[in-house]
Design an enzyme around this catalytic site. Structure first.
Site, PDB file in Angstrom:
ATOM      1  N   ARG A 226      73.024  33.219  35.208  1.00 20.46           N
ATOM      2  CA  ARG A 226      72.615  34.611  35.364  1.00 20.46           C
ATOM      3  C   ARG A 226      71.594  34.890  34.268  1.00 20.46           C
ATOM      4  NH1 ARG A 226      76.684  38.207  33.054  1.00 20.46           N
ATOM      5  NH2 ARG A 226      75.068  38.692  31.533  1.00 20.46           N
TER       6      ARG A 226
ATOM      7  N   HIS B  99      74.237  41.482  33.443  1.00 23.50           N
ATOM      8  CA  HIS B  99      75.325  41.499  34.432  1.00 23.50           C
ATOM      9  C   HIS B  99      75.039  42.570  35.479  1.00 23.50           C
ATOM     10  CE1 HIS B  99      79.097  41.736  36.439  1.00 23.50           C
ATOM     11  NE2 HIS B  99      79.189  43.002  36.106  1.00 23.50           N
TER      12      HIS B  99
ATOM     13  N   TYR C 239      76.794  39.633  23.564  1.00 22.77           N
ATOM     14  CA  TYR C 239      77.711  38.489  23.698  1.00 22.77           C
ATOM     15  C   TYR C 239      77.076  37.127  23.927  1.00 22.77           C
ATOM     16  CZ  TYR C 239      76.999  39.845  28.598  1.00 22.77           C
ATOM     17  OH  TYR C 239      76.441  40.170  29.806  1.00 22.77           O
TER      18      TYR C 239
HETATM   19  C1  LIG Z   1      88.900  43.150  40.620  1.00 22.94           C
HETATM   20  C2  LIG Z   1      87.770  43.512  39.739  1.00 22.94           C
HETATM   21  N1  LIG Z   1      87.933  43.499  38.421  1.00 22.94           N
HETATM   22  C3  LIG Z   1      86.934  43.827  37.604  1.00 22.94           C
HETATM   23  C4  LIG Z   1      85.711  44.178  38.109  1.00 22.94           C
HETATM   24  C5  LIG Z   1      84.554  44.550  37.181  1.00 22.94           C
HETATM   25  N2  LIG Z   1      83.582  43.455  37.234  1.00 22.94           N
HETATM   26  C6  LIG Z   1      82.531  43.502  38.055  1.00 22.94           C
HETATM   27  S1  LIG Z   1      81.702  42.068  38.065  1.00 22.94           S
HETATM   28  C7  LIG Z   1      82.713  41.362  36.952  1.00 22.94           C
HETATM   29  C8  LIG Z   1      82.480  39.946  36.524  1.00 22.94           C
HETATM   30  C9  LIG Z   1      82.371  39.045  37.685  1.00 22.94           C
HETATM   31  O1  LIG Z   1      82.137  37.757  37.253  1.00 22.94           O
HETATM   32  P1  LIG Z   1      81.816  36.627  38.292  1.00 22.94           P
HETATM   33  O2  LIG Z   1      82.911  36.524  39.293  1.00 22.94           O
HETATM   34  O3  LIG Z   1      81.509  35.393  37.530  1.00 22.94           O
HETATM   35  O4  LIG Z   1      80.536  37.137  39.076  1.00 22.94           O
HETATM   36  P2  LIG Z   1      79.103  37.467  38.471  1.00 22.94           P
HETATM   37  O5  LIG Z   1      79.135  38.883  38.016  1.00 22.94           O
HETATM   38  O6  LIG Z   1      78.839  36.534  37.355  1.00 22.94           O
HETATM   39  O7  LIG Z   1      78.168  37.287  39.598  1.00 22.94           O
HETATM   40  C10 LIG Z   1      83.706  42.256  36.565  1.00 22.94           C
HETATM   41  C11 LIG Z   1      84.744  41.951  35.580  1.00 22.94           C
HETATM   42  C12 LIG Z   1      85.578  44.195  39.495  1.00 22.94           C
HETATM   43  N3  LIG Z   1      84.433  44.543  40.098  1.00 22.94           N
HETATM   44  N4  LIG Z   1      86.606  43.840  40.292  1.00 22.94           N
END
Ligand SMILES: Cc1ncc(C[n+]2csc(CCOP(=O)(O)OP(=O)(O)O)c2C)c(N)n1
Ligand SMILES: Cc1ncc(C[n+]2csc(CCOP(=O)(O)OP(=O)(O)O)c2C)c(N)n1
Ligand SMILES: [Mg+2]
Ligand SMILES: [Mg+2]
Lengths: 326, 367, 326, 367
Positions: free
Chosen positions: B258, B262, B271
């Site tokens: 990425r 985020h 971080y």
């Molecule tokens: C169940 C849930 N918990 C927390 C969040 C908040 N949140 C949104 S994206 C994210 C991180 C997701 O990481 P990843 O699965 O690696 O996907 P990326 O964002 O890197 O594409 C979090 C914690 C959420 N959307 N859904």
């Protein structure tokens, strides 16, 4: 017309719908070979095969999450969650997806999904097997919450639920699965979702209940009639949510008094919504405070003491009397 | 009757074809038509530029929070490019390019992130679910769609996307287990972009790879260089072919990065180091693909420039129409698409809203 | 005394409690290095280290399930669920365990656990980032549901929640995280859980609200006072459940009229319980139907239209006027 | 840069020591003191007899639904026997013998399944959680206890039990992942008794073993003959030692069989053959252990008979005291242990109950 208990009538509903519509599939834990731990899906696997009656792995979130996918694809899954006490594993799927995909996709998709689950107490069961938490679902926009009170309306409501284009949570009061039989016609019968029913006319007080609580409510009404000549009008909600309060309002505008009965814990429970609707729309007709007779706000006790927590006809009668005394 | 090792049906493999300098492994190189390669390139470039424009719009306050895809263009496009239009796709929330490739109008993204529910519309014929924000939850929908495809004996497959973070959610494993048990035609694509907001991949799970999580369910799992569109394509092709021919599910871990925030609400400086980002910039999926295409004689610098201009225009037009549409906010719309038929209690609530709006209008009119 | 916004005051609460009590650990997604997506746990990791401020993997059920184990062992976990919209992944852990282990073990164990989660709308957020579902938790016996309305009471309530021996869900209205500042004393300050507060005395009508809805409620009260000379008594619930209705009853017995405000969907929402308690205990004091001003029973809209769904001072004023007109 | 296999840190092993005919693998045989072996034997026998008695009580309507452990005595006892009293144990609902070994009074089981909340009491000093009925949910509590142990730097470990069915629940994987990431001292014991009510192990998951699910989290996983108490003990010992010395979690799949009903509400004839049950009866964990003990000269038929009589008495006494206690039902008890302090609304509700009870009593008194 055959005399059936509710286990049989619900089974009939699924069987007949499945015969008519191959989009309908049954899925859940032990619903196939075992026919469900309460036998509600008994023999459906023999009639429709393992493709349509699926014994799934032990994962509630997966059952509902997968069913959402199937529903979006065009099937009509009828899921069993073995006990409503385990339906909470699936709330994130229900709240985030089943209830929203119609809106999120702006009408392209919808989620015709039925979730059946035995609910409520009174069968000397283990922990987590006696709770009534319909409020969680009733408070969630985009889903319907239905609870039948007997073999005949159970069958008719389940047929309607299966045909409904939106997700329906269908709690089956396990205390009445085999408690009594009713004539259930072979021919198709439906009850529209979202319409409470007037099950007895009366003039002194309105009693509102649903599910397994209809029995003690009717019992209380009988006794009130016999012993005190009190005539109670009785409404069976059938659909808890979306709540149509018209019939309740109409009744209370006639009787001026009401008592609401449910097994669910008192606070923030279904009774509060009903009473509030009466305040909002029939306040000036109310001659006395509306009473509720409910489970307490406690951890559901193991079965030796469950009766202490459960509304019974004595408690209901007392509530009616208090309502009438004032 | 001793202590002995149990042989398992699968092991975990790694696949890379086009390295970060644009050098291709001739033996593994997939045989793709030139136009298709160019179409992929155009989409990747558009994905990058649209992302930049969206970031811009957000910074100007013209849309709300959104999740950039920068760096993950190959990772998602390589996979989704294998699908037929009749196949299904279940995205998370960082698959803008995959959705665009499948036919979602760019305008929808602007509307959606601009706060308009209309942006969620899935056009008839596009078999994709709308984006899913609750992490991991959508993976189960793909399992279900796969089961439904199998039930209907259709020659379709379903591909779902999720991040490295999603592999920690129970729903991910439940979905893999269901797909394994029912041997459903599901391709699980994990875009391992090294971060779940501020949590690095190494702290997300103790496992060496994410692909090996497939071993828990006896599903074939493969790790690919996710910045190498040829490798992603090849792995996805193998998985889709297997699924379509009744061979069941596959999990693909697409190792990518990425490169941006985020979401626009995030500040990665809190971080992670600039150095790390720099290191990954060298592995950019677009530049290596451009070298490859140039060496194949399919692309020139001039061609790229023309394409860039074309894309810029395309995006500008979309921004214009979207912003036009956003001028019209009919609040009553919030009552649409709740149920097939609005129940009485909701009709009453909508009436209340209408009354309130009228009152408000009157106040405005009266100054 | 320093002027603080609620993000800072909640941070202060955790920091000071952690200094005093090494049983307290913080856990959740992005709560450590990142300091939480709203920065509520900012820098706690620098002060207390990664053993006490844990950036967990992305798994809500695991966060709460593990925290239950830690609490049973003797720690006091303070968990952050990144948005209340993802707390539903954990309801099975809360309903089945956090709320019951005291009872199930007959007093041997208890679960001193705080679950903080930003809740509510009004910040132009993505889907699932604006809902108010405190009712799920308020209706669940054995847990407490707390929602502060500002920096000062937020800090004092969080300290009380952390010290509480039982599980507390602590929803933080994200709309007021940085909306305003208040003097927050350096010295310890607590507010007992379970006690709504009278925040303004009045005589014509009682207004009950909590969380982010306090602001439009106060605004409405000001305008009613200024423009119409209507004097509103205002109650801030602070603890939604267990609900202590005494102060509300007392107020309504004085004013005879009430309006309840919440963002949560109307039906089966918190307002219903409050209105029902008034019916039960203060019926004869009520001079007009109690009104509620709430979110609608809809899927929370994306942000361009969220204002249409959210109670505002205009809607509240209208409700008060209607209450007074009758 | 080809396609290549990724080497993973763990593989899945199988361990068996004492076969179904009582023949022991001398090389793997754990070196256990005679008294300890006899103590294990006594407990297994008691577990079996108590189970039978409970079934009896249930059939007579004297207690409610309960879950028999018949056939799984070695599987649970072998594991829990490795623990120190100060360690922690987190059971599911089919660990009667493990709980008994840890010190739970037999009386508590009767009270609990007789419907009395008092049966849930965990005595001070016994570090076990009460039984947990929602499948898979308790595994996370063990992960948390392990994390707390590590935080406190205590020389403890935590062992948790769950069934084959539980491995399909997301909570199982989330717990394994947490334990892996935090390298917490947790021993995950999966009692694979081949059935989850009516669902056979083969339909629960597509994976060849359950132990291999540990590979997803890079946690050592081992499959043992769960009807072989020596193998279960040996595997658990290795896991506990590793955990105690900071080596992190282990998963043990204990391959056993539920020889009786799922619960007393279940009728296995609906879904499994008598033949299958017969086949497993030959693998009974108790009989093979008795052969072993006899061959070691530690046990005689007469000794067994005496023990049986002793156990029967012990159980009878417990049934007597439990039934005495069950005569007293104070309904007010339902308001105990809800919160540390009962809030006003609950005090009011308790008062209502008391009023109702008084009224009821009056009606009874008046005939
Ligand atoms: C169940 C849930 N918990 C927390 C969040 C908040 N949140 C949104 S994206 C994210 C991180 C997701 O990481 P990843 O699965 O690696 O996907 P990326 O964002 O890197 O594409 C979090 C914690 C959420 N959307 N859904
Ligand atoms: C979450 C949840 N779903 C369903 C049930 C009902 N149920 C009780 S035991 C059981 C099967 C459990 O199988 P397994 O994990 O193999 O344990 P076993 O019963 O074989 O010991 C089911 C479905 C439950 N208790 N919890
Ligand atoms: Mg990621
Ligand atoms: Mg099992």
């Amino acid at each position: 017309m055959a005399k059936m208990n509710m286990v049989q009538s619900l089974n009939l509903a699924m069987q007949q719908e499945m015969e008519k519509d191959d989009r309908i599939v049954i899925m859940g834990e032990d619903v196939g070979v075992d026919g469900g731990v309460f036998r509600v899906t008994d023999k459906l696997i023999d009639k429709f095969g393992i493709e349509r009656v699926m014994d799934t792995p032990l994962a509630e979130s997966a059952i509902i999450g997968a069913a959402i996918g199937m529903a979006v694809y065009g099937l009509h899954p009828v899921c069993e969650i073995q006990f409503s006490g385990f339906s909470y594993y699936t709330i994130h799927q229900l709240e985030a997806h089943a209830s929203r995909l119609r809106h999120r996709s702006q009408g392209r998709f919808h989620v015709p999904l039925v979730i059946r689950a035995p609910s409520g107490g009174g069968v000397r069961a283990l922990e987590h097997h006696s709770e009534s938490r319909e409020t969680y679902y009733a408070h969630t926009p985009g889903i319907k919450m239905v609870i039948p009170s007997g073999p005949r309306n159970g069958r008719a409501l389940l047929v309607s639920a299966i045909r409904d284009p939106d997700p329906v949570i269908f709690f089956e009061p396990k205390a009445i699965y085999r408690a009594f039989r009713e004539e259930v016609p072979e021919e198709e019968e439906t009850i529209p979702l979202g319409k409470p029913q007037l099950v007895r006319e009366g003039k002194d007080v309105t009693m509102v209940a649903y599910g397994a609580m209809m029995a003690p409510t009717l019992e209380a009404a009988d006794e009130l009639q016999e012993k005190s000549g009190i005539s109670a009008e009785i409404i069976d909600l059938l659909t808890i949510s979306p709540l149509d309060d018209q019939i309740i309002a109409d009744s209370v505008q006639k009787t001026g008094r009401a008592v609401v009965v449910h097994e669910a814990p008192m606070s923030f429970g279904p009774g509060a919504e009903i009473i509030t609707r009466l305040v909002e729309k029939s306040f000036y007709y109310l001659e006395a405070p509306v009473k509720r007779v409910t489970g307490y706000d406690i951890v559901y006790p193991l079965y030796a003491r469950e009766k202490a927590n459960m509304p019974n006809s004595r408690r209901i009668i007392k509530a009616v009397q208090e309502t009438l005394e004032t | 009757m001793p202590r002995k090792e149990i042989e398992l049906p699968y092991s975990t493999e790694y696949l890379a074809i086009l390295d970060q300098n644009g050098v291709v492994d001739k033996e593994l190189e997939p045989d793709l038509p030139d136009e298709f390669l160019l179409k992929l390139h155009r989409a990747m470039l558009l994905g990058r530029r649209f992302d930049e424009r969206m970031l811009n719009l957000q910074r100007q306050g013209r849309i709300g929070t959104f999740a950039p895809i920068k760096g993950q263009e190959a990772s998602q496009l390589g996979a989704v490019a294998v699908l037929e239009p009749s196949d299904w796709m279940v995205p998370a929330f960082r698959e803008t390019l995959a959705e665009y490739w499948r036919g979602k109008p760019l305008e929808s993204f602007i509307l959606y992130y601009g706060g308009y529910d209309e942006g969620g519309l899935v056009e008839e014929g596009r078999n994709d679910l709308p984006i899913s924000i609750p992490v991991g939850s959508q993976i189960l929908h793909a399992a279900g769609i796969g089961m439904a495809i199998k039930y209907r004996k259709e020659p379709q497959v379903v591909m779902t996307f999720f991040g490295d973070g999603a592999t920690s959610e129970g729903d991910f494993h439940e979905a893999m287990n269901f797909a394994g048990v029912y041997q459903a035609p599901v391709i699980f694509v994990c875009q391992n972009n090294q971060w779940a907001i501020s949590l690095p991949r190494a702290k997300q799970t103790h496992s060496k790879t994410l692909a090996q999580k497939a071993l828990a369910h006896d599903i074939p799992g493969i790790q690919v260089d996710g910045n190498d569109i040829l490798a992603v394509y090849a792995a996805a092709k193998e998985a889709v072919d297997r699924a379509r021919s009744g061979g069941g599910p596959t999990m693909i871990e697409s190792v990518t990065y990425r490169m941006s925030l985020h979401t626009t609400a995030d500040d990665p400086k809190k971080y992670r180091s600039e150095d790390e980002v720099k290191k990954w910039e060298e592995k950019d999926p677009i530049s290596r693909f451009q070298i490859y295409l140039k060496e194949k004689g399919l692309l020139t610098d001039e061609g790229i420039n023309n394409l860039e201009a074309e894309i810029e225009n395309e995006i500008q037009e979309v921004v214009n129409t979207a912003e036009k549409r956003m001028e019209n906010v009919d609040p009553q719309h919030i009552f649409n698409h709740i149920f097939a038929d609005l129940p009485p209690s909701l009709i009453q609530q909508r009436e209340e809203l209408i009354r309130n709006l009228a009152l408000e209008q009157k106040e405005v009119d009266n100054g």
